[in-house]
Design a protein around this motif. Structure first.
Motif, PDB file in Angstrom:
ATOM      1  N   ASP A  43      52.706  72.506  22.482  1.00 45.03           N
ATOM      2  CA  ASP A  43      54.002  73.124  22.766  1.00 45.03           C
ATOM      3  C   ASP A  43      54.144  74.500  22.120  1.00 45.03           C
ATOM      4  N   ASP A  44      53.073  75.017  21.497  1.00 48.16           N
ATOM      5  CA  ASP A  44      53.103  76.354  20.902  1.00 48.16           C
ATOM      6  C   ASP A  44      52.304  77.301  21.791  1.00 48.16           C
ATOM      7  N   PRO A  45      52.980  78.134  22.597  1.00 52.16           N
ATOM      8  CA  PRO A  45      52.255  79.013  23.526  1.00 52.16           C
ATOM      9  C   PRO A  45      51.372  80.042  22.834  1.00 52.16           C
ATOM     10  N   GLU A  46      51.620  80.334  21.548  1.00 58.25           N
ATOM     11  CA  GLU A  46      50.813  81.320  20.841  1.00 58.25           C
ATOM     12  C   GLU A  46      49.367  80.846  20.662  1.00 58.25           C
ATOM     13  N   GLU A  47      49.126  79.550  20.804  1.00 55.74           N
ATOM     14  CA  GLU A  47      47.764  79.029  20.657  1.00 55.74           C
ATOM     15  C   GLU A  47      46.863  79.463  21.811  1.00 55.74           C
ATOM     16  N   VAL A  48      47.462  79.813  22.958  1.00 53.86           N
ATOM     17  CA  VAL A  48      46.656  80.243  24.108  1.00 53.86           C
ATOM     18  C   VAL A  48      47.067  81.620  24.609  1.00 53.86           C
ATOM     19  N   GLN A  49      48.076  82.214  23.982  1.00 60.33           N
ATOM     20  CA  GLN A  49      48.621  83.469  24.488  1.00 60.33           C
ATOM     21  C   GLN A  49      47.589  84.589  24.467  1.00 60.33           C
ATOM     22  N   ARG A  50      47.536  85.366  25.538  1.00 63.49           N
ATOM     23  CA  ARG A  50      46.647  86.520  25.629  1.00 63.49           C
ATOM     24  C   ARG A  50      47.467  87.782  25.412  1.00 63.49           C
ATOM     25  N   GLU A  51      46.905  88.741  24.678  1.00 62.90           N
ATOM     26  CA  GLU A  51      47.636  89.967  24.388  1.00 62.90           C
ATOM     27  C   GLU A  51      47.970  90.700  25.683  1.00 62.90           C
TER      28      GLU A  51
ATOM     29  N   LYS B  90      55.362  80.739  27.987  1.00 65.51           N
ATOM     30  CA  LYS B  90      56.560  80.612  27.166  1.00 65.51           C
ATOM     31  C   LYS B  90      56.892  79.169  26.769  1.00 65.51           C
ATOM     32  N   SER B  91      56.161  78.186  27.323  1.00 62.69           N
ATOM     33  CA  SER B  91      56.492  76.795  27.005  1.00 62.69           C
ATOM     34  C   SER B  91      55.207  75.997  26.826  1.00 62.69           C
ATOM     35  N   ASN B  92      55.258  74.700  27.091  1.00 61.42           N
ATOM     36  CA  ASN B  92      54.113  73.823  26.881  1.00 61.42           C
ATOM     37  C   ASN B  92      52.931  74.245  27.746  1.00 61.42           C
ATOM     38  N   TYR B  93      51.744  74.043  27.248  1.00 54.80           N
ATOM     39  CA  TYR B  93      50.540  74.410  27.982  1.00 54.80           C
ATOM     40  C   TYR B  93      49.575  73.230  28.060  1.00 54.80           C
ATOM     41  N   ILE B  94      48.689  73.283  29.056  1.00 57.49           N
ATOM     42  CA  ILE B  94      47.626  72.289  29.241  1.00 57.49           C
ATOM     43  C   ILE B  94      46.331  73.054  29.464  1.00 57.49           C
ATOM     44  N   ILE B  95      45.255  72.632  28.809  1.00 57.97           N
ATOM     45  CA  ILE B  95      43.926  73.213  29.022  1.00 57.97           C
ATOM     46  C   ILE B  95      43.074  72.188  29.742  1.00 57.97           C
ATOM     47  N   VAL B  96      42.621  72.539  30.955  1.00 57.17           N
ATOM     48  CA  VAL B  96      41.808  71.656  31.795  1.00 57.17           C
ATOM     49  C   VAL B  96      40.411  72.232  31.903  1.00 57.17           C
ATOM     50  N   LYS B  97      39.416  71.409  31.738  1.00 59.93           N
ATOM     51  CA  LYS B  97      38.030  71.877  31.823  1.00 59.93           C
ATOM     52  C   LYS B  97      37.679  72.246  33.264  1.00 59.93           C
ATOM     53  N   GLY B  98      37.082  73.431  33.445  1.00 60.80           N
ATOM     54  CA  GLY B  98      36.676  73.872  34.772  1.00 60.80           C
ATOM     55  C   GLY B  98      37.814  74.537  35.528  1.00 60.80           C
ATOM     56  N   SER B  99      37.641  74.629  36.834  1.00 60.42           N
ATOM     57  CA  SER B  99      38.621  75.296  37.692  1.00 60.42           C
ATOM     58  C   SER B  99      39.483  74.268  38.407  1.00 60.42           C
ATOM     59  N   VAL B 100      40.625  74.718  38.913  1.00 61.80           N
ATOM     60  CA  VAL B 100      41.505  73.884  39.733  1.00 61.80           C
ATOM     61  C   VAL B 100      41.886  74.696  40.961  1.00 61.80           C
TER      62      VAL B 100
ATOM     63  N   GLY C   7      36.234  60.114  25.192  1.00 65.48           N
ATOM     64  CA  GLY C   7      36.640  60.325  23.810  1.00 65.48           C
ATOM     65  C   GLY C   7      37.514  61.556  23.673  1.00 65.48           C
ATOM     66  N   ASN C   8      37.984  61.797  22.456  1.00 70.69           N
ATOM     67  CA  ASN C   8      38.843  62.953  22.205  1.00 70.69           C
ATOM     68  C   ASN C   8      37.993  64.208  22.038  1.00 70.69           C
ATOM     69  N   PRO C   9      38.242  65.247  22.832  1.00 68.59           N
ATOM     70  CA  PRO C   9      37.450  66.474  22.711  1.00 68.59           C
ATOM     71  C   PRO C   9      37.831  67.244  21.452  1.00 68.59           C
ATOM     72  N   GLU C  10      36.872  67.974  20.899  1.00 70.23           N
ATOM     73  CA  GLU C  10      37.101  68.785  19.709  1.00 70.23           C
ATOM     74  C   GLU C  10      36.972  70.254  20.090  1.00 70.23           C
ATOM     75  N   VAL C  11      38.106  70.904  20.339  1.00 67.75           N
ATOM     76  CA  VAL C  11      38.127  72.323  20.696  1.00 67.75           C
ATOM     77  C   VAL C  11      38.244  73.134  19.405  1.00 67.75           C
ATOM     78  N   THR C  12      37.294  74.037  19.180  1.00 67.64           N
ATOM     79  CA  THR C  12      37.260  74.813  17.942  1.00 67.64           C
ATOM     80  C   THR C  12      37.815  76.214  18.091  1.00 67.64           C
ATOM     81  N   TYR C  13      37.838  76.742  19.328  1.00 72.63           N
ATOM     82  CA  TYR C  13      38.301  78.118  19.513  1.00 72.63           C
ATOM     83  C   TYR C  13      38.760  78.306  20.943  1.00 72.63           C
ATOM     84  N   VAL C  14      39.883  79.019  21.125  1.00 73.05           N
ATOM     85  CA  VAL C  14      40.392  79.367  22.454  1.00 73.05           C
ATOM     86  C   VAL C  14      40.376  80.881  22.563  1.00 73.05           C
ATOM     87  N   GLU C  15      39.709  81.390  23.574  1.00 74.59           N
ATOM     88  CA  GLU C  15      39.605  82.839  23.743  1.00 74.59           C
ATOM     89  C   GLU C  15      40.966  83.414  24.145  1.00 74.59           C
ATOM     90  N   LYS C  16      41.321  84.541  23.554  1.00 73.60           N
ATOM     91  CA  LYS C  16      42.603  85.183  23.836  1.00 73.60           C
ATOM     92  C   LYS C  16      42.381  86.616  24.272  1.00 73.60           C
TER      93      LYS C  16
END
Length: 323
Positions: free
Chosen positions: A265-273, A283-293, A314-323
């Motif tokens: 629910d923190d858009p700054e975790e994926v926000q691009r400059e 501005k609100s909740n986000y979802i990260i889906v592997k691959g394209s849709v 299992g639970n994925p371990e995401v270490t970095y999100v490109e911005k």
């Protein structure tokens, strides 16, 4: 030299290629589960990005940090404004028995559909009285684009399946009418989902672009970008398998088993400059889906609980999100 083999261009599984009726799809089938919960969610396609994650699949890179292409969706909570009850007709199949609407619908919902401002909750009691005839219950929900980063006021409204038997569906529908559905009510990180959306429209295209047929030689007839032989003179009827010009894109399409890597629910975790191209800022909740849709930016993508899932990796371990 070995002969080259490839599948036929233009899968017949997508015939006929016709335009979708609207910008977002309807879903007829849902997972058969006893778990009492909504069986889908929806979000607006923001764009694609890249993440670094620990590979938890079997293979040479298992346990190592790898880069993966991902799609980011912006998904404010869905608001439940009613329920729809179905009965089984022996001649025409599943038919709507009645609908119940909330007594306090959102003001923005009036842009998409016309329901009484004081609701129609007495129909819920009518459905309970005829529960022996009811075969399925669906939630009526709408999106809240005013809480997202897109400049849009009119929400999308659609049905949403519920898990469990009819009695538990009736109970859950009564509890949820007028409330909001959060993403965590449906999915967890690591779950598989089916992404359903309307693809990017490309207008009318010829058979070379539409089906991938080979262009004719420069000495052949008057045109090169056409089918060489479309059928006999007698009978003078074209087969539906003949590659012809027509609508390309803007079709309802389903992609199975798209893995959900992260949501928050923190858009700054994926926000691009400067925001995302063709979308803007999240501005609100986000979802990260592997691959394209399917679909372009800003289009609504519906996520359904997976119909063909084979366990949870299992639970994925995401270490970095490109911005």
């Amino acid at each position: 030299m070995s002969k080259k083999n490839r599948p036929r261009s233009g899968s017949l599984g997508y015939k006929p290629k016709v335009r979708a009726e609207r910008m977002y799809p309807e879903i007829d089938n849902y997972e058969d589960t006893d778990e009492q919960k909504p069986l889908g969610y929806a979000g607006y396609k923001v764009g694609m990005s890249r993440v670094m994650m620990v590979d938890d699949t079997e293979g040479a890179t298992q346990g190592q940090e790898v880069a993966e292409a991902v799609t980011i969706l912006e998904a404010p909570p869905l608001r439940v404004y009613g329920a729809r009850f179905y009965v089984e007709d022996p001649n025409s199949g599943k038919q709507v028995f009645t609908e119940a609407w909330t007594e306090s619908p959102a003001k923005e919902l009036q842009r998409a559909t016309d329901i009484p401002k004081d609701g129609n909750m007495e129909n819920l009691e009518k459905a309970k009285e005829h529960s022996d005839r009811i075969v399925d219950v669906r939630l009526l929900v709408h999106t809240q684009p005013s809480r997202a980063g897109i400049s849009k006021k009119k929400p999308e409204n659609f049905e949403l399946g519920i898990g469990g038997d009819v009695e538990s569906q009736l109970e859950y529908a009564e509890e949820m009418i007028g409330k909001e559905i959060e993403f965590s009510d449906v999915f967890e990180e690591g779950d598989f989902s089916d992404a359903i959306a309307v693809t990017k429209g490309k207008g009318v295209e010829g058979p070379v672009q539409r089906y991938g047929i080979k262009k004719l030689g420069h000495k052949t007839q008057k045109k090169r970008r056409k089918a060489g032989n479309v059928g006999p003179w007698h009978p003078d009827t074209l087969s539906w398998k003949i590659p012809l010009p027509g609508q390309q894109g803007f079709n309802n399409r389903t992609e199975y088993n798209k893995r959900i890597l992260q949501h928050g629910d923190d858009p700054e975790e994926v926000q691009r400059e400067g925001g995302f191209k063709n979308y803007g800022e999240v501005k609100s909740n986000y979802i990260i889906v592997k691959g394209s849709v399917p679909g372009p930016s800003k289009r609504l993508v519906r996520l359904r609980t997976a119909m063909r899932k084979d366990g949870k990796p299992g639970n994925p371990e995401v270490t970095y999100v490109e911005k």
